[in-house]
Design a protein around this motif. Sequence first.
Motif, PDB file in Angstrom:
ATOM      1  N   ILE A 186       4.546  14.548 -11.380  1.00 15.56           N
ATOM      2  CA  ILE A 186       4.732  14.731 -12.822  1.00 15.56           C
ATOM      3  C   ILE A 186       3.625  15.625 -13.385  1.00 15.56           C
ATOM      4  CG2 ILE A 186       4.723  13.564 -15.067  1.00 15.56           C
ATOM      5  CD1 ILE A 186       6.034  11.155 -13.583  1.00 15.56           C
ATOM      6  N   ASP A 187       2.389  15.381 -12.975  1.00 16.54           N
ATOM      7  CA  ASP A 187       1.270  16.196 -13.457  1.00 16.54           C
ATOM      8  C   ASP A 187       1.461  17.672 -13.116  1.00 16.54           C
ATOM      9  OD1 ASP A 187       0.008  13.935 -14.473  1.00 16.54           O
ATOM     10  OD2 ASP A 187      -1.320  13.701 -12.741  1.00 16.54           O
ATOM     11  N   LYS A 188       1.995  17.951 -11.951  1.00 14.10           N
ATOM     12  CA  LYS A 188       2.173  19.339 -11.500  1.00 14.10           C
ATOM     13  C   LYS A 188       3.456  19.977 -12.018  1.00 14.10           C
ATOM     14  CE  LYS A 188      -0.392  18.684  -7.234  1.00 14.10           C
ATOM     15  NZ  LYS A 188      -0.303  18.500  -5.781  1.00 14.10           N
ATOM     16  N   ASN A 189       4.470  19.158 -12.258  1.00 11.81           N
ATOM     17  CA  ASN A 189       5.790  19.692 -12.597  1.00 11.81           C
ATOM     18  C   ASN A 189       6.271  19.270 -13.980  1.00 11.81           C
ATOM     19  OD1 ASN A 189       6.450  20.944  -9.940  1.00 11.81           O
ATOM     20  ND2 ASN A 189       6.146  18.852  -9.268  1.00 11.81           N
ATOM     21  N   TYR A 190       5.348  19.045 -14.901  1.00  8.06           N
ATOM     22  CA  TYR A 190       5.710  18.572 -16.236  1.00  8.06           C
ATOM     23  C   TYR A 190       6.634  19.537 -16.972  1.00  8.06           C
ATOM     24  CZ  TYR A 190       2.132  21.812 -17.856  1.00  8.06           C
ATOM     25  OH  TYR A 190       1.400  22.937 -18.100  1.00  8.06           O
ATOM     26  N   LYS A 191       6.665  20.788 -16.546  1.00  8.70           N
ATOM     27  CA  LYS A 191       7.516  21.785 -17.195  1.00  8.70           C
ATOM     28  C   LYS A 191       8.979  21.637 -16.793  1.00  8.70           C
ATOM     29  CE  LYS A 191       3.879  25.195 -16.677  1.00  8.70           C
ATOM     30  NZ  LYS A 191       3.543  26.500 -16.123  1.00  8.70           N
ATOM     31  N   SER A 192       9.206  21.002 -15.667  1.00  9.60           N
ATOM     32  CA  SER A 192      10.547  20.882 -15.112  1.00  9.60           C
ATOM     33  C   SER A 192      11.318  19.736 -15.738  1.00  9.60           C
ATOM     34  CB  SER A 192      10.463  20.631 -13.604  1.00  9.60           C
ATOM     35  OG  SER A 192       9.749  21.653 -12.973  1.00  9.60           O
ATOM     36  N   HIS A 193      12.619  19.796 -15.549  1.00  7.22           N
ATOM     37  CA  HIS A 193      13.479  18.684 -15.960  1.00  7.22           C
ATOM     38  C   HIS A 193      13.305  17.606 -14.895  1.00  7.22           C
ATOM     39  CE1 HIS A 193      16.797  16.547 -17.732  1.00  7.22           C
ATOM     40  NE2 HIS A 193      17.402  16.507 -16.560  1.00  7.22           N
ATOM     41  N   LYS A 207       0.842  -1.211   0.000  1.00  2.00           N
ATOM     42  CA  LYS A 207       0.000   0.000   0.000  1.00  2.00           C
ATOM     43  C   LYS A 207       0.869   1.250   0.000  1.00  2.00           C
ATOM     44  CE  LYS A 207      -4.168  -1.857   2.059  1.00  2.00           C
ATOM     45  NZ  LYS A 207      -5.163  -1.744   3.128  1.00  2.00           N
ATOM     46  N   ASN A 208       1.966   1.203   0.755  1.00  3.34           N
ATOM     47  CA  ASN A 208       2.874   2.357   0.781  1.00  3.34           C
ATOM     48  C   ASN A 208       3.538   2.570  -0.572  1.00  3.34           C
ATOM     49  OD1 ASN A 208       2.366   3.136   3.397  1.00  3.34           O
ATOM     50  ND2 ASN A 208       4.057   1.942   4.261  1.00  3.34           N
ATOM     51  N   ASP A 209       3.914   1.475  -1.238  1.00  2.00           N
ATOM     52  CA  ASP A 209       4.488   1.591  -2.586  1.00  2.00           C
ATOM     53  C   ASP A 209       3.490   2.251  -3.532  1.00  2.00           C
ATOM     54  OD1 ASP A 209       6.771   0.242  -1.711  1.00  2.00           O
ATOM     55  OD2 ASP A 209       6.169  -1.673  -2.599  1.00  2.00           O
ATOM     56  N   LEU A 210       2.260   1.774  -3.483  1.00  5.98           N
ATOM     57  CA  LEU A 210       1.220   2.333  -4.361  1.00  5.98           C
ATOM     58  C   LEU A 210       0.996   3.813  -4.074  1.00  5.98           C
ATOM     59  CD1 LEU A 210      -1.353  -0.586  -4.395  1.00  5.98           C
ATOM     60  CD2 LEU A 210       0.031   0.218  -6.319  1.00  5.98           C
ATOM     61  N   LYS A 211       0.954   4.159  -2.802  1.00 10.18           N
ATOM     62  CA  LYS A 211       0.773   5.562  -2.421  1.00 10.18           C
ATOM     63  C   LYS A 211       1.923   6.404  -2.979  1.00 10.18           C
ATOM     64  CE  LYS A 211       0.027   8.478   1.603  1.00 10.18           C
ATOM     65  NZ  LYS A 211      -0.061   8.550   3.055  1.00 10.18           N
ATOM     66  N   SER A 212       3.139   5.887  -2.859  1.00 12.76           N
ATOM     67  CA  SER A 212       4.309   6.604  -3.375  1.00 12.76           C
ATOM     68  C   SER A 212       4.268   6.740  -4.891  1.00 12.76           C
ATOM     69  CB  SER A 212       5.589   5.882  -2.949  1.00 12.76           C
ATOM     70  OG  SER A 212       5.747   5.928  -1.555  1.00 12.76           O
ATOM     71  N   ILE A 213       3.860   5.693  -5.567  1.00 10.05           N
ATOM     72  CA  ILE A 213       3.785   5.721  -7.032  1.00 10.05           C
ATOM     73  C   ILE A 213       2.726   6.726  -7.497  1.00 10.05           C
ATOM     74  CG2 ILE A 213       3.132   4.325  -9.051  1.00 10.05           C
ATOM     75  CD1 ILE A 213       4.634   1.983  -7.540  1.00 10.05           C
ATOM     76  N   TYR A 214       1.596   6.754  -6.833  1.00  8.02           N
ATOM     77  CA  TYR A 214       0.572   7.736  -7.186  1.00  8.02           C
ATOM     78  C   TYR A 214       1.047   9.158  -6.882  1.00  8.02           C
ATOM     79  CZ  TYR A 214      -3.090   4.535  -8.628  1.00  8.02           C
ATOM     80  OH  TYR A 214      -3.840   3.619  -9.341  1.00  8.02           O
ATOM     81  N   SER A 215       1.846   9.313  -5.839  1.00 10.12           N
ATOM     82  CA  SER A 215       2.366  10.652  -5.536  1.00 10.12           C
ATOM     83  C   SER A 215       3.358  11.097  -6.608  1.00 10.12           C
ATOM     84  CB  SER A 215       2.987  10.702  -4.142  1.00 10.12           C
ATOM     85  OG  SER A 215       4.220  10.029  -4.104  1.00 10.12           O
ATOM     86  N   VAL A 216       4.120  10.155  -7.167  1.00 15.88           N
ATOM     87  CA  VAL A 216       5.031  10.476  -8.263  1.00 15.88           C
ATOM     88  C   VAL A 216       4.237  10.923  -9.486  1.00 15.88           C
ATOM     89  CG1 VAL A 216       6.632   9.446  -9.935  1.00 15.88           C
ATOM     90  CG2 VAL A 216       6.972   9.074  -7.488  1.00 15.88           C
ATOM     91  N   LYS A 217       3.149  10.244  -9.772  1.00 12.25           N
ATOM     92  CA  LYS A 217       2.293  10.644 -10.891  1.00 12.25           C
ATOM     93  C   LYS A 217       1.794  12.075 -10.690  1.00 12.25           C
ATOM     94  CE  LYS A 217      -2.004   9.468 -13.294  1.00 12.25           C
ATOM     95  NZ  LYS A 217      -2.700  10.728 -13.024  1.00 12.25           N
ATOM     96  N   GLU A 218       1.367  12.397  -9.472  1.00 10.13           N
ATOM     97  CA  GLU A 218       0.906  13.759  -9.173  1.00 10.13           C
ATOM     98  C   GLU A 218       2.035  14.772  -9.339  1.00 10.13           C
ATOM     99  OE1 GLU A 218      -1.136  14.048  -5.414  1.00 10.13           O
ATOM    100  OE2 GLU A 218      -2.308  12.247  -5.840  1.00 10.13           O
ATOM    101  N   LEU A 264       5.292  11.147 -18.868  1.00  8.07           N
ATOM    102  CA  LEU A 264       5.655  12.561 -18.925  1.00  8.07           C
ATOM    103  C   LEU A 264       5.451  13.113 -20.332  1.00  8.07           C
ATOM    104  CD1 LEU A 264       6.897  15.178 -17.804  1.00  8.07           C
ATOM    105  CD2 LEU A 264       9.154  14.175 -18.226  1.00  8.07           C
ATOM    106  N   LEU A 265       5.865  12.360 -21.323  1.00  8.20           N
ATOM    107  CA  LEU A 265       5.680  12.780 -22.719  1.00  8.20           C
ATOM    108  C   LEU A 265       4.198  12.929 -23.040  1.00  8.20           C
ATOM    109  CD1 LEU A 265       6.944  13.393 -25.480  1.00  8.20           C
ATOM    110  CD2 LEU A 265       6.795  10.950 -25.967  1.00  8.20           C
ATOM    111  N   GLN A 266       3.377  11.983 -22.602  1.00  7.14           N
ATOM    112  CA  GLN A 266       1.934  12.065 -22.850  1.00  7.14           C
ATOM    113  C   GLN A 266       1.332  13.309 -22.204  1.00  7.14           C
ATOM    114  OE1 GLN A 266       0.660   8.290 -21.268  1.00  7.14           O
ATOM    115  NE2 GLN A 266       0.853   7.251 -23.246  1.00  7.14           N
ATOM    116  N   VAL A 267       1.736  13.596 -20.978  1.00  4.26           N
ATOM    117  CA  VAL A 267       1.236  14.793 -20.284  1.00  4.26           C
ATOM    118  C   VAL A 267       1.620  16.043 -21.067  1.00  4.26           C
ATOM    119  CG1 VAL A 267       1.472  16.222 -18.204  1.00  4.26           C
ATOM    120  CG2 VAL A 267       1.175  13.744 -17.984  1.00  4.26           C
ATOM    121  N   ARG A 268       2.882  16.127 -21.446  1.00  5.48           N
ATOM    122  CA  ARG A 268       3.342  17.304 -22.191  1.00  5.48           C
ATOM    123  C   ARG A 268       2.631  17.451 -23.535  1.00  5.48           C
ATOM    124  NH1 ARG A 268       9.871  17.074 -20.992  1.00  5.48           N
ATOM    125  NH2 ARG A 268       9.753  18.183 -18.991  1.00  5.48           N
TER     126      ARG A 268
END
Length: 114
Positions: A18-25, A5-16, A58-62
């Motif tokens: 990326i969604d918020k910081n797609y402009k960044s390297h 569950k912690n892994d999943l929570k962390s993975i979803y947080s990474v997705k978020e 990341l490419l799809q989001v951009r």
Amino acid sequence: MHLSKNDLKSIYSVKELIDKNYKSHIIIPALATEAALSITRLKGGFKQVFAVTIYVYLLQVRMEKAKIFLEGSELFVKRIAIHLGYKSSAGFIKAFKKMFGITPEEYRRGEKRA
């Protein structure tokens, strides 16, 4: 790979992130550190959960953001590229064409909606 569950929570947080910081390297080691996961676990878990790699996501989001800019603004392609986190318009145009089969300008003109 079994994900806790912690892994999943962390993975979803990474997705978020990326969604918020797609402009960044965005680099995977930094994402792994932020998520408190190993690089291998993050990459494998992300692909398992979302069926795409982190870089493809990341490419799809951009590219989806690019379509919005191309349809709803008169910004030059170079400005859109910079806004999306590309260092040059050439890299952006190449990625857009690879994903959709047409250039950003062709998309903007409505030659063929991808």
